[in-house]
Design an enzyme around this catalytic site. Structure first.
Site, mmCIF file in Angstrom:
data_model
loop_
_atom_site.group_PDB
_atom_site.id
_atom_site.type_symbol
_atom_site.label_atom_id
_atom_site.label_comp_id
_atom_site.label_asym_id
_atom_site.label_seq_id
_atom_site.Cartn_x
_atom_site.Cartn_y
_atom_site.Cartn_z
ATOM 1 C CB ALA A 160 -1.050 0.079 1.212
ATOM 2 C CE LYS A 161 4.874 3.660 -0.855
ATOM 3 N NZ LYS A 161 6.193 3.260 0.542
ATOM 4 N N GLY A 162 0.218 5.784 0.593
ATOM 5 C CA GLY A 162 -0.417 7.046 0.810
ATOM 6 C C GLY A 162 0.350 8.212 0.890
ATOM 7 C CD GLU A 201 7.356 6.378 1.468
ATOM 8 O OE1 GLU A 201 7.294 7.602 0.625
ATOM 9 O OE2 GLU A 201 7.311 5.323 1.023
#
Length: 475
Positions: A160-162, A201
């Site tokens: 996943a990434k946001g 991040e």
């Protein structure tokens, strides 16, 4: 009709644009059959219904540089067309609008995105970033990358990434906290220790992870495993701060070992990017006897033909101007341009900065034997083709930058069992993960006579395909 938006602090103009974009979104959603989930900020608004606003990007899910590498790897695996398409596309995309009151009393809104690519092997895992260029398409690309990274590392997570589209340097700590807590309020039903586990991040450090943990726990009780990258004093893990940089060094060690190229000691290194990852990688290479000849940041590079004193450089960067604070003002090196850095001879070049740093032009300039990708997606497909033609071995990002997710998994395991390992134990377990991960990739590299990057994607795909079939997908 537009008055209903006033309670969110939205202008009539932006509201009209929002309604106009809704029709185009509906057409696109029907044509792509994608599931897009939205936060509850709009759920009760009768004007917008369940799908109030589209993601700005018009690009096809699953497209991007990583898809080029995946398509190449798919030629070497046994997979039916339906499962192939399922693995290439995200399982869920989340787009919410975060409306907060700024310190000056004004109300502003920020777009936030979360792409949950695949969870066959375990809960979705991936970081949140704060940057002005965050969009849905970039999150799709990075979420896919996380799926293959966790698979290569043999860690039981999905991908996943946001991100939140904002300029964090222009926001106060109070505003960042409000933004973070608002994000949790609108996405908490789609995150959690066994659903989706965020981490830090770009510009989203341990403080933001603390706010995420605290806000989530208000709704779901005490849940330290809902997020990783927390401070050590708040259920974080030892070794997380330097995990990605240390992982890149361990990847370099293993690469040199498998290529019969000796040890790190007495090798020459150039590191592009001297942020958290690059600085820790440089220090650990320095400790192991490697010669770091050049490092860079966005303003330029510094070079010392003998070796840079990394400890002195880090002290200099931590000093208050005019006594330090700038890479280019470091007295122990000579200022050079980025182009001069790229063409400088070395054994190993480590891109540890941004995506797409090694273009076709840069790849033709590099004067090294190995490239170890400590950043996410630092090499473009065109640049990668040049490196292949020149015989430069590339240690791909889905392995070389895997140290961060390795320690994130160790933090998650500790949180689930409510205990903590000592730093030496965490480092030992991470070392084992990095060592074990390259062996099968290198074996495929030799057996199939494919580049190391292709071998890594083949191995990652095979791992996911096996689990998918065991769970009943794809026959």
């Amino acid at each position: 009709m537009l008055g209903a938006f006033a309670r969110f602090g939205l202008s009539a103009k932006s509201s009209a644009q929002r309604i106009t974009s809704l029709s185009s979104f509906t057409a696109r959603w029907q044509s792509t059959k994608r599931e897009t989930c939205f936060g509850d900020i709009f759920d009760s608004d009768p004007l917008t219904g369940k799908q109030p606003q589209p993601a700005p990007s018009q690009n096809t899910p699953g497209s991007g540089d990583d898809n080029v590498y995946l398509q190449e790897a798919l030629q070497h695996v046994d997979i039916d067309a339906a499962l192939e398409q399922f693995l290439l596309r995200p399982q869920r995309e989340i787009h919410v609008e975060l409306v907060i009151t700024m310190d000056n009393g004004e109300v502003e809104s920020f777009n936030a995105y979360r792409v949950q690519h695949n969870n066959f092997r375990g809960p979705y895992k991936g970081g949140y970033r704060l940057a002005p260029d965050v969009d849905m398409q970039e999150m799709r690309r990075l979420a896919s990358l996380m799926t293959w990274k966790t698979s290569v590392m043999n860690i039981p997570f999905g991908g996943a990434k946001g991100g939140i589209c904002c300029e964090p340097k222009l926001l106060s700590q109070r505003e960042l906290e409000r933004l973070t807590r608002k994000l949790v309020q609108h996405t908490r039903s789609m995150m959690g220790p066994y659903i989706d586990i965020p981490g830090p991040e770009i510009s989203a450090g341990s403080r933001m992870m603390s706010w995420l943990f605290d806000e989530y726990s208000k709704y779901k009780r005490f849940s330290p495993a809902c997020v990783t990258g927390k401070p050590v004093d708040l259920h974080g893990s030892h070794g997380r701060e330097y995990a990605t940089g240390r992982g890149a060094v361990l990847a370099t060690r293993e690469l040199l070992l498998h290529a019969h190229a000796g040890k790190i000691a007495h090798k020459d290194f150039i590191i592009q990017g001297f942020g958290n990852v690059g600085a820790w990688a440089a220090e650990m290479l320095h400790v192991r006897g490697g010669r770091v000849l050049c490092v860079s940041d966005r303003d330029g590079a510094i070079h010392n033909e003998q070796r840079l004193d990394i400890h002195a450089l880090r002290r200099h960067l931590n000093a208050v101007p005019p006594f330090g604070g700038s890479l280019l003002s470091f007295p122990g090196g000579t200022k050079i341009t980025h182009d001069e850095m790229f063409s400088m001879p070395c054994d190993v070049f480590i891109p540890a900065a941004t995506s797409n740093a090694i273009t076709e032009t840069v790849a033709k300039q590099l004067n090294c034997n190995f490239v170890v990708e400590a950043a996410n997606g630092p090499t473009t497909p065109a640049g990668d083709a040049v490196l292949r033609d020149r015989g430069i071995i590339v240690c791909p990002d889905i392995y070389a930058s895997g140290g961060g997710v390795a320690v994130s998994w160790l933090e998650w395991v500790q949180n689930l069992q409510n205990f903590r390992w000592e730093e030496e134990e965490v480092n030992r377990k991470m070392d084992r993960l990095m060592t074990d991960a390259l062996d099968p990739v290198w074996k495929l590299h030799e057996q199939k006579h494919v580049p190391l990057r292709t071998a890594a994607f083949v191995y990652a795909l095979e791992n996911v395909i096996k689990v998918a079939k065991a769970r009943g997908y794809g026959g």
